[in-house]
Design a protein around this motif. Structure first.
Motif, PDB file in Angstrom:
ATOM      1  N   THR A 192       1.290  22.205   6.938  1.00  0.00           N
ATOM      2  CA  THR A 192       0.039  22.720   7.509  1.00  0.00           C
ATOM      3  C   THR A 192      -1.080  21.715   7.248  1.00  0.00           C
ATOM      4  OG1 THR A 192      -0.581  23.869   5.490  1.00  0.00           O
ATOM      5  CG2 THR A 192       0.736  25.115   7.105  1.00  0.00           C
ATOM      6  N   ARG A 193      -2.167  21.917   7.953  1.00  0.00           N
ATOM      7  CA  ARG A 193      -3.329  21.036   7.777  1.00  0.00           C
ATOM      8  C   ARG A 193      -3.939  21.217   6.382  1.00  0.00           C
ATOM      9  NH1 ARG A 193      -5.058  16.445   9.905  1.00  0.00           N
ATOM     10  NH2 ARG A 193      -7.301  16.316   9.952  1.00  0.00           N
ATOM     11  N   THR A 194      -3.908  22.410   5.870  1.00  0.00           N
ATOM     12  CA  THR A 194      -4.460  22.679   4.539  1.00  0.00           C
ATOM     13  C   THR A 194      -3.645  21.944   3.474  1.00  0.00           C
ATOM     14  OG1 THR A 194      -5.109  24.865   5.336  1.00  0.00           O
ATOM     15  CG2 THR A 194      -5.179  24.513   2.967  1.00  0.00           C
ATOM     16  N   ALA A 195      -2.327  21.966   3.598  1.00  0.00           N
ATOM     17  CA  ALA A 195      -1.462  21.263   2.644  1.00  0.00           C
ATOM     18  C   ALA A 195      -1.664  19.754   2.745  1.00  0.00           C
ATOM     19  CB  ALA A 195      -0.008  21.617   2.898  1.00  0.00           C
ATOM     20  N   GLU A 196      -1.909  19.275   3.949  1.00  0.00           N
ATOM     21  CA  GLU A 196      -2.152  17.845   4.155  1.00  0.00           C
ATOM     22  C   GLU A 196      -3.469  17.429   3.510  1.00  0.00           C
ATOM     23  OE1 GLU A 196      -1.793  14.681   7.868  1.00  0.00           O
ATOM     24  OE2 GLU A 196      -1.921  16.819   8.265  1.00  0.00           O
ATOM     25  N   LEU A 197      -4.492  18.280   3.591  1.00  0.00           N
ATOM     26  CA  LEU A 197      -5.782  17.983   2.966  1.00  0.00           C
ATOM     27  C   LEU A 197      -5.686  17.975   1.437  1.00  0.00           C
ATOM     28  CD1 LEU A 197      -8.195  19.990   5.282  1.00  0.00           C
ATOM     29  CD2 LEU A 197      -8.092  17.516   5.016  1.00  0.00           C
ATOM     30  N   LYS A 198      -4.795  18.789   0.857  1.00  0.00           N
ATOM     31  CA  LYS A 198      -4.620  18.805  -0.597  1.00  0.00           C
ATOM     32  C   LYS A 198      -4.011  17.509  -1.112  1.00  0.00           C
ATOM     33  CE  LYS A 198      -4.389  23.744  -1.290  1.00  0.00           C
ATOM     34  NZ  LYS A 198      -3.602  24.884  -1.754  1.00  0.00           N
ATOM     35  N   LEU A 212      -7.927   5.821   3.359  1.00  0.00           N
ATOM     36  CA  LEU A 212      -6.624   6.482   3.549  1.00  0.00           C
ATOM     37  C   LEU A 212      -6.710   7.993   3.597  1.00  0.00           C
ATOM     38  CD1 LEU A 212      -4.418   4.361   1.131  1.00  0.00           C
ATOM     39  CD2 LEU A 212      -4.544   4.190   3.603  1.00  0.00           C
ATOM     40  N   ARG A 213      -7.816   8.545   3.176  1.00  0.00           N
ATOM     41  CA  ARG A 213      -7.989   9.987   3.051  1.00  0.00           C
ATOM     42  C   ARG A 213      -7.740  10.683   4.392  1.00  0.00           C
ATOM     43  NH1 ARG A 213     -10.414  12.416  -1.063  1.00  0.00           N
ATOM     44  NH2 ARG A 213     -11.127  10.387  -1.782  1.00  0.00           N
ATOM     45  N   PHE A 226       1.153   9.933  -2.314  1.00  0.00           N
ATOM     46  CA  PHE A 226       0.270  10.423  -1.244  1.00  0.00           C
ATOM     47  C   PHE A 226       1.005  10.456   0.088  1.00  0.00           C
ATOM     48  CE2 PHE A 226      -2.453   9.086   2.303  1.00  0.00           C
ATOM     49  CZ  PHE A 226      -3.219  10.233   2.440  1.00  0.00           C
ATOM     50  N   TYR A 227       1.716   9.377   0.416  1.00  0.00           N
ATOM     51  CA  TYR A 227       2.406   9.315   1.702  1.00  0.00           C
ATOM     52  C   TYR A 227       3.532  10.351   1.784  1.00  0.00           C
ATOM     53  CZ  TYR A 227      -0.077   5.120   3.131  1.00  0.00           C
ATOM     54  OH  TYR A 227      -1.057   4.244   3.507  1.00  0.00           O
ATOM     55  N   VAL A 228       4.265  10.560   0.698  1.00  0.00           N
ATOM     56  CA  VAL A 228       5.327  11.572   0.695  1.00  0.00           C
ATOM     57  C   VAL A 228       4.722  12.958   0.863  1.00  0.00           C
ATOM     58  CG1 VAL A 228       7.085  12.680  -0.745  1.00  0.00           C
ATOM     59  CG2 VAL A 228       6.966  10.190  -0.602  1.00  0.00           C
ATOM     60  N   CYS A 229       3.618  13.219   0.144  1.00  0.00           N
ATOM     61  CA  CYS A 229       2.951  14.517   0.247  1.00  0.00           C
ATOM     62  C   CYS A 229       2.443  14.756   1.669  1.00  0.00           C
ATOM     63  CB  CYS A 229       1.797  14.573  -0.755  1.00  0.00           C
ATOM     64  SG  CYS A 229       0.806  16.075  -0.651  1.00  0.00           S
ATOM     65  N   ARG A 230       1.831  13.737   2.250  1.00  0.00           N
ATOM     66  CA  ARG A 230       1.287  13.887   3.604  1.00  0.00           C
ATOM     67  C   ARG A 230       2.393  14.092   4.635  1.00  0.00           C
ATOM     68  NH1 ARG A 230      -1.357   8.934   6.499  1.00  0.00           N
ATOM     69  NH2 ARG A 230       0.850   8.684   6.918  1.00  0.00           N
ATOM     70  N   ASP A 231       3.495  13.357   4.480  1.00  0.00           N
ATOM     71  CA  ASP A 231       4.597  13.498   5.435  1.00  0.00           C
ATOM     72  C   ASP A 231       5.327  14.836   5.296  1.00  0.00           C
ATOM     73  OD1 ASP A 231       4.021  11.017   6.462  1.00  0.00           O
ATOM     74  OD2 ASP A 231       5.572   9.975   5.305  1.00  0.00           O
ATOM     75  N   ASP A 232       5.352  15.399   4.092  1.00  0.00           N
ATOM     76  CA  ASP A 232       6.047  16.665   3.859  1.00  0.00           C
ATOM     77  C   ASP A 232       5.176  17.890   4.121  1.00  0.00           C
ATOM     78  OD1 ASP A 232       8.298  15.290   3.210  1.00  0.00           O
ATOM     79  OD2 ASP A 232       8.069  15.495   1.036  1.00  0.00           O
ATOM     80  N   LEU A 287       0.833  -1.205   0.000  1.00  0.00           N
ATOM     81  CA  LEU A 287       0.000   0.000   0.000  1.00  0.00           C
ATOM     82  C   LEU A 287       0.872   1.261   0.000  1.00  0.00           C
ATOM     83  CD1 LEU A 287      -3.060   0.530   0.180  1.00  0.00           C
ATOM     84  CD2 LEU A 287      -2.736   0.869   2.620  1.00  0.00           C
ATOM     85  N   GLN A 288       1.921   1.247   0.804  1.00  0.00           N
ATOM     86  CA  GLN A 288       2.818   2.405   0.836  1.00  0.00           C
ATOM     87  C   GLN A 288       3.569   2.577  -0.478  1.00  0.00           C
ATOM     88  OE1 GLN A 288       5.361   2.265   4.271  1.00  0.00           O
ATOM     89  NE2 GLN A 288       3.654   2.051   5.686  1.00  0.00           N
ATOM     90  N   LEU A 289       3.859   1.473  -1.140  1.00  0.00           N
ATOM     91  CA  LEU A 289       4.546   1.557  -2.427  1.00  0.00           C
ATOM     92  C   LEU A 289       3.589   2.028  -3.528  1.00  0.00           C
ATOM     93  CD1 LEU A 289       7.267   0.995  -3.764  1.00  0.00           C
ATOM     94  CD2 LEU A 289       6.463  -1.308  -4.264  1.00  0.00           C
TER      95      LEU A 289
END
Length: 193
Positions: free
Chosen positions: A169-175, A189-190, A160-166, A153-155
């Motif tokens: 802010t909460r707004t950037a995480e929601l994007k 996963l959302r 998505f996982y790289v974007c969420r970890d980087d 799943l991570q692969l």
């Protein structure tokens, strides 16, 4: 002739007491517990390996085959729990160990031909150990499947996982939710608002 003391009745059950006079010394042997169906004193004594005494062999923690069966069950169970709780690296390690220990317990052979050991030497008492080894294999398989699924799943959704970890802010995480597919897995996963 000096007067001999009479034996104390409280020492009749003492395994460390000296043998009665006139009886030769014997090497120490552990007592065999008497089962209720033995009917009192029929067999089961320390020096009497009669048909009614002793019962099936018990779990021996010094036997490596029996130990591995127990280790397989415990590590497989914990590997499964770590896989469920989202720690796949520990689940993978414990699942692999449980797989190794379970297979080696089921295939275990005595160390030497003259000294029987392993699950086959236990006879009827091997059932719990065999069940522990098989249960360890089942839970190890589940733990390995959970770890493999988590890594897959991570692969598959690496972006998505790289974007969420980087995201700072909460707004950037929601994007980052735009990188997920629009199916059930994507909804799970959302990132929640």
């Amino acid at each position: 002739m000096p007067d001999r003391r009479q034996p104390d009745p409280s020492t009749d059950d003492n395994p460390f007491a000296a043998p009665p006079e006139g009886r030769p010394d014997q090497p120490w042997q552990p007592r065999q517990p008497q089962r209720p169906q033995d009917g009192g004193g029929s067999g089961g004594g320390p020096g009497d390996p009669g048909e009614g005494g002793g019962g099936p062999a018990r779990w021996d923690p010094m036997d490596p085959v029996q130990r591995r069966a127990r280790y397989a069950l415990l590590s497989g169970m914990w590997g499964f729990f770590f896989g469920i709780f989202g720690i796949p690296s520990v689940g993978l390690l414990l699942g692999a160990l449980a797989m190794y220990w379970g297979i080696s317990a089921l295939r275990g052979r005595p160390a030497t031909d003259a000294d029987p050991g392993g699950l086959t030497a236990l006879g009827p008492a091997a059932r719990p150990q065999r069940a522990a080894a098989v249960s360890g294999l089942v839970t190890a398989t589940l733990a390995l499947m959970l770890a493999a699924g988590s890594y897959a799943l991570q692969l598959a959704y690496k972006d998505f996982y790289v974007c969420r970890d980087d995201a700072l802010t909460r707004t950037a995480e929601l994007k980052c939710n735009t990188l997920l597919p629009d199916n059930t897995l994507g909804k799970i996963l959302r990132v929640q608002r």
